[in-house]
Design an enzyme around this catalytic site. Structure first.
Site, short mmCIF file in Angstrom:
data_model
loop_
_atom_site.label_atom_id
_atom_site.label_comp_id
_atom_site.label_asym_id
_atom_site.label_seq_id
_atom_site.Cartn_x
_atom_site.Cartn_y
_atom_site.Cartn_z
N ASN A 120 5.37 12.45 45.73
CA ASN A 120 5.16 12.39 47.19
C ASN A 120 4.09 11.38 47.58
OD1 ASN A 120 6.90 14.21 48.57
ND2 ASN A 120 5.81 15.93 47.62
N HIS A 175 10.94 13.38 54.05
CA HIS A 175 10.48 14.62 53.42
C HIS A 175 9.08 14.91 53.92
CE1 HIS A 175 10.12 17.77 50.51
NE2 HIS A 175 9.23 17.15 49.79
N1 NAD Z 1 10.17 15.36 46.39
C1 NAD Z 1 9.98 16.66 46.37
O1 NAD Z 1 10.76 17.41 46.95
C2 NAD Z 1 8.80 17.23 45.63
C3 NAD Z 1 8.72 18.60 45.37
C4 NAD Z 1 7.64 19.08 44.65
C5 NAD Z 1 6.64 18.20 44.20
N2 NAD Z 1 6.73 16.88 44.51
C6 NAD Z 1 5.74 15.92 44.06
O2 NAD Z 1 5.91 15.70 42.67
C7 NAD Z 1 4.69 15.28 42.09
C8 NAD Z 1 4.38 16.13 40.87
O3 NAD Z 1 4.11 17.46 41.24
P1 NAD Z 1 3.63 18.52 40.13
O4 NAD Z 1 3.51 19.82 40.83
O5 NAD Z 1 4.48 18.41 38.91
O6 NAD Z 1 2.17 17.96 39.81
P2 NAD Z 1 1.37 18.15 38.43
O7 NAD Z 1 -0.02 17.77 38.73
O8 NAD Z 1 1.64 19.50 37.85
O9 NAD Z 1 2.02 17.07 37.46
C9 NAD Z 1 1.92 15.70 37.64
C10 NAD Z 1 1.80 15.07 36.27
O10 NAD Z 1 1.82 13.65 36.41
C11 NAD Z 1 1.02 13.14 35.36
N3 NAD Z 1 0.67 11.75 35.60
C12 NAD Z 1 -0.28 11.24 36.44
N4 NAD Z 1 -0.30 9.90 36.34
C13 NAD Z 1 0.66 9.56 35.44
C14 NAD Z 1 1.12 8.32 34.93
N5 NAD Z 1 0.61 7.16 35.33
N6 NAD Z 1 2.11 8.35 34.01
C15 NAD Z 1 2.66 9.51 33.60
N7 NAD Z 1 2.27 10.71 34.06
C16 NAD Z 1 1.28 10.73 34.96
C17 NAD Z 1 -0.18 14.08 35.32
O11 NAD Z 1 -0.89 13.97 34.12
C18 NAD Z 1 0.50 15.43 35.52
O12 NAD Z 1 0.79 16.05 34.28
C19 NAD Z 1 3.65 15.39 43.21
O13 NAD Z 1 3.44 14.13 43.80
C20 NAD Z 1 4.30 16.34 44.20
O14 NAD Z 1 3.81 16.18 45.51
C21 NAD Z 1 7.79 16.39 45.20
#
Ligand code: NAD
Length: 308
Positions: A120, A175
Protein backbone atom coordinates in the site's frame (compact mmCIF):
# COMPACT_ATOMS: atom_id res chain seq x y z
CA UNK A 1 5.82 -28.30 -14.91
CA UNK A 2 4.75 -26.57 -11.72
CA UNK A 3 4.45 -22.81 -11.89
CA UNK A 4 7.08 -20.89 -9.92
CA UNK A 5 5.50 -18.33 -7.64
CA UNK A 6 7.69 -15.87 -5.76
CA UNK A 7 6.26 -13.90 -2.87
CA UNK A 8 8.36 -10.89 -1.90
CA UNK A 9 7.85 -9.94 1.74
CA UNK A 10 7.41 -12.91 4.09
CA UNK A 11 5.44 -10.94 6.67
CA UNK A 12 1.81 -11.46 7.57
CA UNK A 13 0.32 -11.10 4.10
CA UNK A 14 3.16 -12.82 2.19
CA UNK A 15 3.36 -15.83 4.49
CA UNK A 16 -0.42 -16.23 4.53
CA UNK A 17 -0.54 -16.10 0.73
CA UNK A 18 2.19 -18.77 0.62
CA UNK A 19 0.09 -20.91 2.93
CA UNK A 20 -3.05 -20.69 0.74
CA UNK A 21 -1.01 -21.17 -2.45
CA UNK A 22 0.65 -24.41 -1.41
CA UNK A 23 -2.44 -25.91 0.15
CA UNK A 24 -4.14 -25.31 -3.22
CA UNK A 25 -1.07 -26.79 -4.99
CA UNK A 26 -0.79 -23.84 -7.35
CA UNK A 27 2.96 -24.22 -7.84
CA UNK A 28 6.39 -24.10 -6.21
CA UNK A 29 6.69 -21.15 -3.86
CA UNK A 30 9.69 -18.98 -3.02
CA UNK A 31 9.31 -16.66 -0.04
CA UNK A 32 11.85 -13.84 0.01
CA UNK A 33 12.42 -11.09 2.57
CA UNK A 34 15.24 -8.82 3.72
CA UNK A 35 15.11 -10.22 7.25
CA UNK A 36 17.65 -13.02 7.47
CA UNK A 37 16.31 -16.39 8.56
CA UNK A 38 12.67 -15.34 8.74
CA UNK A 39 11.54 -16.49 5.25
CA UNK A 40 13.64 -19.65 5.63
CA UNK A 41 12.02 -20.45 8.97
CA UNK A 42 8.47 -19.78 7.78
CA UNK A 43 8.97 -21.75 4.55
CA UNK A 44 10.42 -24.75 6.39
CA UNK A 45 7.65 -24.68 8.99
CA UNK A 46 5.02 -24.55 6.24
CA UNK A 47 6.80 -27.29 4.23
CA UNK A 48 6.73 -29.51 7.32
CA UNK A 49 2.93 -29.34 7.20
CA UNK A 50 2.95 -30.91 3.72
CA UNK A 51 2.72 -34.56 4.87
CA UNK A 52 -0.38 -33.59 6.85
CA UNK A 53 -1.95 -31.37 4.20
CA UNK A 54 -0.77 -33.53 1.29
CA UNK A 55 0.93 -31.05 -1.02
CA UNK A 56 4.13 -31.82 -2.91
CA UNK A 57 5.10 -28.37 -4.17
CA UNK A 58 8.58 -27.14 -3.38
CA UNK A 59 8.68 -24.34 -0.83
CA UNK A 60 11.79 -22.37 0.05
CA UNK A 61 12.62 -19.24 1.98
CA UNK A 62 15.51 -17.02 0.97
CA UNK A 63 17.16 -13.60 1.10
CA UNK A 64 18.73 -14.05 -2.34
CA UNK A 65 16.93 -13.10 -5.58
CA UNK A 66 18.98 -15.74 -7.45
CA UNK A 67 16.59 -18.28 -5.88
CA UNK A 68 13.62 -16.52 -7.44
CA UNK A 69 15.04 -16.76 -10.99
CA UNK A 70 12.55 -17.29 -13.79
CA UNK A 71 9.45 -17.08 -11.66
CA UNK A 72 6.17 -17.15 -13.56
CA UNK A 73 4.38 -14.96 -11.02
CA UNK A 74 5.84 -12.51 -8.51
CA UNK A 75 3.66 -11.15 -5.72
CA UNK A 76 5.00 -8.02 -4.00
CA UNK A 77 3.91 -7.65 -0.37
CA UNK A 78 7.14 -6.00 0.80
CA UNK A 79 6.77 -2.82 2.78
CA UNK A 80 5.32 -1.51 5.96
CA UNK A 81 1.70 -1.95 7.02
CA UNK A 82 -0.37 0.72 8.72
CA UNK A 83 -0.98 1.17 12.42
CA UNK A 84 -4.14 2.52 14.10
CA UNK A 85 -4.72 6.14 13.08
CA UNK A 86 -2.68 5.80 9.89
CA UNK A 87 -4.21 5.79 6.43
CA UNK A 88 -2.82 3.64 3.63
CA UNK A 89 -1.56 6.86 2.06
CA UNK A 90 0.77 7.51 5.02
CA UNK A 91 2.88 4.61 3.76
CA UNK A 92 3.62 6.28 0.41
CA UNK A 93 7.29 7.28 0.55
CA UNK A 94 8.64 4.31 2.46
CA UNK A 95 6.81 1.75 0.39
CA UNK A 96 7.52 3.48 -2.93
CA UNK A 97 11.25 3.09 -2.28
CA UNK A 98 10.84 -0.53 -1.18
CA UNK A 99 8.60 -1.47 -4.12
CA UNK A 100 10.99 0.27 -6.56
CA UNK A 101 13.97 -1.71 -5.23
CA UNK A 102 12.07 -4.98 -5.23
CA UNK A 103 10.78 -4.54 -8.78
CA UNK A 104 14.29 -3.77 -10.12
CA UNK A 105 15.45 -7.11 -8.71
CA UNK A 106 12.41 -8.91 -10.10
CA UNK A 107 13.01 -7.49 -13.58
CA UNK A 108 16.59 -8.73 -13.51
CA UNK A 109 15.82 -12.25 -12.28
CA UNK A 110 12.36 -13.00 -13.69
CA UNK A 111 12.03 -10.96 -16.89
CA UNK A 112 8.92 -12.77 -18.12
CA UNK A 113 6.89 -12.85 -14.90
CA UNK A 114 3.45 -11.53 -14.11
CA UNK A 115 3.61 -9.03 -11.26
CA UNK A 116 0.88 -8.75 -8.66
CA UNK A 117 1.50 -5.79 -6.36
CA UNK A 118 -0.09 -5.77 -2.91
CA UNK A 119 1.89 -3.17 -0.93
CA UNK A 120 0.00 0.00 0.00
CA UNK A 121 -1.02 2.58 -1.01
CA UNK A 122 -1.95 0.04 -3.62
CA UNK A 123 -2.80 1.98 -6.76
CA UNK A 124 0.28 4.20 -6.49
CA UNK A 125 2.52 1.20 -5.77
CA UNK A 126 1.35 -0.68 -8.88
CA UNK A 127 2.09 2.46 -10.86
CA UNK A 128 5.63 2.47 -9.42
CA UNK A 129 5.98 -1.18 -10.41
CA UNK A 130 4.87 -0.41 -13.97
CA UNK A 131 7.26 2.55 -14.24
CA UNK A 132 10.26 0.69 -12.82
CA UNK A 133 9.67 -2.54 -14.76
CA UNK A 134 8.64 -0.95 -18.04
CA UNK A 135 6.57 -4.09 -18.57
CA UNK A 136 3.34 -4.13 -20.58
CA UNK A 137 0.14 -3.45 -18.69
CA UNK A 138 -1.22 -7.00 -18.97
CA UNK A 139 1.71 -8.22 -16.85
CA UNK A 140 1.56 -5.63 -14.04
CA UNK A 141 -1.52 -5.53 -11.81
CA UNK A 142 -2.57 -4.87 -8.25
CA UNK A 143 -4.60 -6.81 -5.71
CA UNK A 144 -7.19 -4.90 -3.71
CA UNK A 145 -10.55 -5.32 -5.43
CA UNK A 146 -10.83 -9.04 -4.69
CA UNK A 147 -10.30 -8.26 -1.00
CA UNK A 148 -12.63 -5.26 -0.84
CA UNK A 149 -15.29 -7.19 -2.77
CA UNK A 150 -14.91 -10.23 -0.49
CA UNK A 151 -15.54 -7.97 2.48
CA UNK A 152 -18.62 -6.51 0.79
CA UNK A 153 -19.87 -10.01 -0.11
CA UNK A 154 -19.29 -11.28 3.42
CA UNK A 155 -21.18 -8.38 4.99
CA UNK A 156 -24.09 -8.92 2.57
CA UNK A 157 -24.22 -12.64 3.41
CA UNK A 158 -24.27 -11.89 7.13
CA UNK A 159 -26.99 -9.26 6.76
CA UNK A 160 -29.22 -11.65 4.80
CA UNK A 161 -28.26 -14.85 6.60
CA UNK A 162 -27.39 -16.60 3.32
CA UNK A 163 -24.37 -18.55 2.09
CA UNK A 164 -21.37 -16.50 1.00
CA UNK A 165 -21.21 -18.79 -2.02
CA UNK A 166 -24.36 -17.25 -3.44
CA UNK A 167 -23.30 -13.62 -2.97
CA UNK A 168 -21.48 -11.86 -5.80
CA UNK A 169 -20.49 -8.28 -6.29
CA UNK A 170 -17.53 -6.03 -6.84
CA UNK A 171 -15.91 -2.83 -5.69
CA UNK A 172 -14.40 -0.32 -8.10
CA UNK A 173 -11.91 2.52 -7.75
CA UNK A 174 -8.84 3.15 -5.67
CA UNK A 175 -8.02 1.01 -2.62
CA UNK A 176 -8.74 3.71 -0.09
CA UNK A 177 -11.49 5.72 1.49
CA UNK A 178 -12.82 6.63 -1.95
CA UNK A 179 -13.39 3.06 -3.17
CA UNK A 180 -16.72 2.62 -4.99
CA UNK A 181 -18.88 -0.39 -4.11
CA UNK A 182 -21.63 -0.76 -6.75
CA UNK A 183 -24.68 -2.24 -4.99
CA UNK A 184 -26.83 -2.63 -8.09
CA UNK A 185 -24.32 -5.15 -9.48
CA UNK A 186 -24.27 -7.09 -6.19
CA UNK A 187 -26.51 -10.14 -6.36
CA UNK A 188 -27.59 -13.20 -4.45
CA UNK A 189 -27.91 -15.96 -7.04
CA UNK A 190 -28.71 -13.33 -9.65
CA UNK A 191 -31.17 -11.37 -7.49
CA UNK A 192 -29.93 -7.77 -7.08
CA UNK A 193 -29.44 -6.91 -3.40
CA UNK A 194 -31.45 -3.76 -4.07
CA UNK A 195 -34.50 -6.10 -4.07
CA UNK A 196 -33.48 -7.80 -0.83
CA UNK A 197 -32.16 -5.00 1.38
CA UNK A 198 -33.28 -1.48 2.20
CA UNK A 199 -31.26 1.55 1.10
CA UNK A 200 -30.34 2.13 4.74
CA UNK A 201 -29.00 -1.42 5.07
CA UNK A 202 -27.04 -1.18 1.81
CA UNK A 203 -25.52 2.18 2.79
CA UNK A 204 -24.39 0.68 6.09
CA UNK A 205 -22.75 -2.32 4.35
CA UNK A 206 -21.09 -0.04 1.79
CA UNK A 207 -19.62 2.12 4.55
CA UNK A 208 -18.43 -0.93 6.50
CA UNK A 209 -16.73 -2.17 3.32
CA UNK A 210 -14.97 1.17 2.85
CA UNK A 211 -13.82 1.00 6.48
CA UNK A 212 -13.08 -2.73 6.30
CA UNK A 213 -9.30 -2.40 6.50
CA UNK A 214 -9.44 0.12 9.35
CA UNK A 215 -11.87 -2.08 11.31
CA UNK A 216 -9.25 -4.85 11.39
CA UNK A 217 -6.35 -2.44 12.08
CA UNK A 218 -8.24 -1.06 15.07
CA UNK A 219 -8.74 -4.54 16.50
CA UNK A 220 -5.19 -5.73 15.88
CA UNK A 221 -3.49 -2.52 17.07
CA UNK A 222 -0.30 -3.73 15.35
CA UNK A 223 -0.28 -4.50 11.65
CA UNK A 224 -3.21 -4.89 9.30
CA UNK A 225 -5.38 -7.63 7.82
CA UNK A 226 -3.71 -10.67 6.32
CA UNK A 227 -5.98 -13.75 6.09
CA UNK A 228 -8.45 -12.29 3.60
CA UNK A 229 -5.70 -10.39 1.72
CA UNK A 230 -3.68 -13.63 1.46
CA UNK A 231 -6.69 -15.51 0.09
CA UNK A 232 -7.44 -12.69 -2.36
CA UNK A 233 -3.89 -12.78 -3.73
CA UNK A 234 -4.13 -16.51 -4.24
CA UNK A 235 -7.41 -16.21 -6.14
CA UNK A 236 -5.61 -13.97 -8.64
CA UNK A 237 -2.59 -16.30 -8.80
CA UNK A 238 -4.90 -19.25 -9.40
CA UNK A 239 -6.71 -17.45 -12.22
CA UNK A 240 -3.40 -16.92 -14.03
CA UNK A 241 -1.77 -20.29 -13.29
CA UNK A 242 -4.88 -22.25 -14.28
CA UNK A 243 -5.90 -19.87 -17.08
CA UNK A 244 -9.32 -19.68 -15.50
CA UNK A 245 -10.49 -16.51 -17.30
CA UNK A 246 -11.98 -15.25 -14.04
CA UNK A 247 -13.65 -11.87 -14.01
CA UNK A 248 -12.25 -10.27 -10.89
CA UNK A 249 -11.81 -6.70 -9.76
CA UNK A 250 -8.14 -5.75 -9.86
CA UNK A 251 -6.00 -2.64 -10.18
CA UNK A 252 -5.37 -2.35 -13.91
CA UNK A 253 -3.69 0.33 -16.01
CA UNK A 254 -6.41 2.44 -17.61
CA UNK A 255 -6.04 3.90 -21.08
CA UNK A 256 -9.40 5.52 -21.72
CA UNK A 257 -11.62 2.97 -19.98
CA UNK A 258 -14.20 4.64 -17.75
CA UNK A 259 -12.99 7.95 -19.19
CA UNK A 260 -9.68 7.65 -17.30
CA UNK A 261 -6.11 7.35 -18.54
CA UNK A 262 -2.57 6.96 -17.26
CA UNK A 263 -3.30 5.50 -13.83
CA UNK A 264 -3.98 2.24 -12.03
CA UNK A 265 -7.36 1.71 -10.45
CA UNK A 266 -9.70 -1.09 -9.49
CA UNK A 267 -11.93 -2.29 -12.35
CA UNK A 268 -13.30 -5.69 -13.37
CA UNK A 269 -10.75 -7.55 -15.48
CA UNK A 270 -10.58 -10.86 -17.27
CA UNK A 271 -7.70 -12.71 -15.64
CA UNK A 272 -6.13 -15.73 -17.31
CA UNK A 273 -2.83 -17.13 -18.56
CA UNK A 274 -2.23 -13.83 -20.38
CA UNK A 275 -2.55 -11.85 -17.15
CA UNK A 276 -4.98 -8.96 -17.46
CA UNK A 277 -6.43 -10.11 -20.77
CA UNK A 278 -9.20 -7.54 -20.88
CA UNK A 279 -10.68 -4.67 -18.90
CA UNK A 280 -14.45 -4.97 -18.59
CA UNK A 281 -16.37 -1.70 -18.82
CA UNK A 282 -19.72 -1.81 -17.06
CA UNK A 283 -22.46 0.78 -17.23
CA UNK A 284 -22.44 3.07 -14.23
CA UNK A 285 -24.96 5.59 -12.98
CA UNK A 286 -23.93 9.23 -13.18
CA UNK A 287 -23.37 9.25 -9.42
CA UNK A 288 -21.13 6.15 -9.57
CA UNK A 289 -19.18 7.57 -12.49
CA UNK A 290 -18.65 10.77 -10.48
CA UNK A 291 -17.50 8.74 -7.45
CA UNK A 292 -15.09 6.80 -9.65
CA UNK A 293 -13.58 10.01 -10.98
CA UNK A 294 -13.28 11.36 -7.44
CA UNK A 295 -11.46 8.16 -6.50
CA UNK A 296 -9.19 8.64 -9.53
CA UNK A 297 -8.35 12.14 -8.31
CA UNK A 298 -7.27 10.70 -4.96
CA UNK A 299 -5.05 8.18 -6.76
CA UNK A 300 -3.54 10.91 -8.95
CA UNK A 301 -2.72 13.02 -5.89
CA UNK A 302 -0.73 10.10 -4.52
CA UNK A 303 1.02 9.56 -7.84
CA UNK A 304 2.04 13.23 -7.87
CA UNK A 305 3.41 12.91 -4.32
CA UNK A 306 5.61 9.94 -5.25
CA UNK A 307 9.33 10.44 -4.63
CA UNK A 308 11.09 11.11 -7.95
N1 NAD B 1 -3.65 -4.41 -1.36
C1 NAD B 1 -4.28 -4.88 -0.30
O1 NAD B 1 -5.47 -5.16 -0.37
C2 NAD B 1 -3.52 -5.08 0.98
C3 NAD B 1 -4.08 -5.82 2.03
C4 NAD B 1 -3.34 -6.01 3.18
C5 NAD B 1 -2.05 -5.46 3.30
N2 NAD B 1 -1.55 -4.72 2.27
C6 NAD B 1 -0.22 -4.13 2.32
O2 NAD B 1 0.73 -5.18 2.15
C7 NAD B 1 1.96 -4.80 2.76
C8 NAD B 1 2.44 -5.93 3.66
O3 NAD B 1 1.58 -6.08 4.77
P1 NAD B 1 1.95 -7.11 5.94
O4 NAD B 1 0.82 -7.08 6.90
O5 NAD B 1 2.40 -8.41 5.36
O6 NAD B 1 3.21 -6.38 6.59
P2 NAD B 1 4.40 -7.08 7.39
O7 NAD B 1 5.12 -5.99 8.08
O8 NAD B 1 3.89 -8.23 8.20
O9 NAD B 1 5.33 -7.68 6.24
C9 NAD B 1 6.04 -6.91 5.33
C10 NAD B 1 7.35 -7.61 5.07
O10 NAD B 1 8.06 -6.91 4.04
C11 NAD B 1 9.43 -7.07 4.32
N3 NAD B 1 10.23 -6.12 3.56
C12 NAD B 1 10.44 -4.79 3.81
N4 NAD B 1 11.27 -4.29 2.88
C13 NAD B 1 11.58 -5.30 2.03
C14 NAD B 1 12.38 -5.40 0.87
N5 NAD B 1 13.03 -4.34 0.38
N6 NAD B 1 12.47 -6.60 0.26
C15 NAD B 1 11.82 -7.68 0.73
N7 NAD B 1 11.04 -7.65 1.83
C16 NAD B 1 10.92 -6.48 2.47
C17 NAD B 1 9.52 -6.89 5.83
O11 NAD B 1 10.73 -7.38 6.34
C18 NAD B 1 8.29 -7.66 6.30
O12 NAD B 1 8.62 -9.00 6.62
C19 NAD B 1 1.68 -3.48 3.48
O13 NAD B 1 2.11 -2.40 2.69
C20 NAD B 1 0.17 -3.48 3.63
O14 NAD B 1 -0.36 -2.18 3.76
C21 NAD B 1 -2.26 -4.53 1.14
Amino acid sequence: MAAKITIVGAGNVGATAAHWAVTKELGDVVLIDIIEGMPQGKALDLAESSPIEGFDNALIGTNDYADTANSNIVVVTAGIARKPGMSRDDLLNTNANIVGDVVSQVVEHSPDAYLIVVSNPLDAMVYVAKQVSGWPKHRVMGMAGVLDSARFRYFISQELGVSVEDVHGFVLGGHGDTMVPVPHYATVTGIPITQLLTTEQIDRLVQRTRDGGAEIVNYLKQGSAFYAPGAAIVQMVEAIVKNKKRILPAAAYLEGEYGLSGLYMGVPVLLGAGGVEKIIEVELTEAEQAELHKSAEAVRELMEALPS
